[in-house]
Structures are given as structure tokens and as C-alpha cells.
Design a protein around this motif. Structure first.
Motif, PDB file in Angstrom:
ATOM      1  N   SER A  31     -31.612  38.262   9.621  1.00 25.17           N
ATOM      2  CA  SER A  31     -31.815  37.331   8.435  1.00 25.17           C
ATOM      3  C   SER A  31     -33.220  36.622   8.526  1.00 25.17           C
ATOM      4  N   TYR A  32     -34.001  37.103   9.630  1.00 22.33           N
ATOM      5  CA  TYR A  32     -35.466  36.289   9.339  1.00 22.33           C
ATOM      6  C   TYR A  32     -36.360  37.380   9.815  1.00 22.33           C
ATOM      7  N   TYR A  33     -37.743  37.159   8.930  1.00 20.26           N
ATOM      8  CA  TYR A  33     -38.984  37.778   9.471  1.00 20.26           C
ATOM      9  C   TYR A  33     -39.107  37.225  10.994  1.00 20.26           C
ATOM     10  N   MET A  34     -39.754  38.191  11.511  1.00 18.69           N
ATOM     11  CA  MET A  34     -40.088  37.943  13.039  1.00 18.69           C
ATOM     12  C   MET A  34     -41.728  38.402  13.145  1.00 18.69           C
ATOM     13  N   SER A  35     -42.376  37.854  14.113  1.00 22.07           N
ATOM     14  CA  SER A  35     -43.578  37.840  14.291  1.00 22.07           C
ATOM     15  C   SER A  35     -44.113  37.899  15.812  1.00 22.07           C
ATOM     16  N   TRP A  36     -45.340  38.449  16.130  1.00 20.98           N
ATOM     17  CA  TRP A  36     -46.100  38.381  17.233  1.00 20.98           C
ATOM     18  C   TRP A  36     -47.330  37.835  17.171  1.00 20.98           C
ATOM     19  N   VAL A  37     -47.490  37.086  18.340  1.00 20.10           N
ATOM     20  CA  VAL A  37     -48.865  36.186  18.162  1.00 20.10           C
ATOM     21  C   VAL A  37     -49.287  36.165  19.418  1.00 20.10           C
ATOM     22  N   ARG A  38     -50.623  36.144  19.576  1.00 15.35           N
ATOM     23  CA  ARG A  38     -51.161  36.452  20.948  1.00 15.35           C
ATOM     24  C   ARG A  38     -52.319  35.154  21.212  1.00 15.35           C
TER      25      ARG A  38
END
Length: 113
Positions: A31-38
Motif C-alpha cells: 500500500s506504500y510508495y517506497m524509496s531509497w536514499v543514501r
């Protein structure tokens, strides 16, 4: 409770590849957008990529476009980041996030010869 656990980081030579994984639990992952961050050493957070709930829409920072691929397996509650043609500038601690309330602990990627 919400948990995000990254894995797959390591030391790789320039030009090499790695695949990061993020195991999600404690919420309805699909149900959720997901992200990668560095976060590179001594620098601030840099957004890397987003993926929509079903995986049909993906977004990338210019710095990784064409080299990184974000994907997800909603049946396995897992987020992925395939990283190819790695450069020393990709050296960073990589976090997965459920934007922006929940973050994992990060996995280190070091690109060096």
C-alpha cells in the motif's frame, strides 16, 4: 511495529554491481510508495529512487539514472535496488524508507579499487 531491514551492501570495484534488498514488516507493504536514499561520508542525505505501490512507476535521481533499477516484490514484502556500473561517488550508506516516516538502519556500499 514498522521494520525496514536493508542488506546486500559491501565492497565492490568501480564498474561492478550490487543488489540491495530491504525486508519490510509491520505494515501493508503493497500500500506504500517506497524509496531509497543514501548518505555519502561527510555529506547530507541524497534521494536516490522511488517506486509506486504496484511497481509500475519508478523515479530516479539524475546521478543514478540508467545505472540503478528499483523494484519490489509485494508477495515477499521486499524492496530492491539493482546497482550497475558503480562509481566511487556511489560510496554511501544506503537506506530504504517508507517516505518519510520510517527508515531502515542502512547498508554500506563502498566502491573502490
Amino acid at each position: 511495529q514498522v521494520q525496514l531491514v536493508e542488506s546486500g551492501g559491501g565492497l565492490v570495484q568501480p564498474g561492478g554491481s550490487l543488489r540491495l534488498s530491504c525486508a519490510a514488516s509491520g505494515f501493508t507493504f503493497s500500500s506504500y510508495y517506497m524509496s531509497w536514499v543514501r548518505q555519502a561520508p561527510g555529506k547530507g542525505l541524497e534521494w536516490v529512487s522511488d517506486i509506486s505501490t504496484g511497481g509500475g512507476s519508478t523515479y530516479y535521481a539524475d546521478s543514478v539514472k540508467g545505472r540503478f533499477t528499483i523494484s519490489r516484490d509485494n508477495a515477499k514484502n521486499t524492496l530492491y535496488l539493482q546497482m550497475n556500473s558503480l562509481k566511487p561517488d556511489d560510496t554511501a550508506l544506503y537506506y530504504c524508507a517508507r517516505p518519510w516516516s520510517h527508515w531502515g538502519q542502512g547498508t554500506q556500499v563502498t566502491v573502490s579499487s
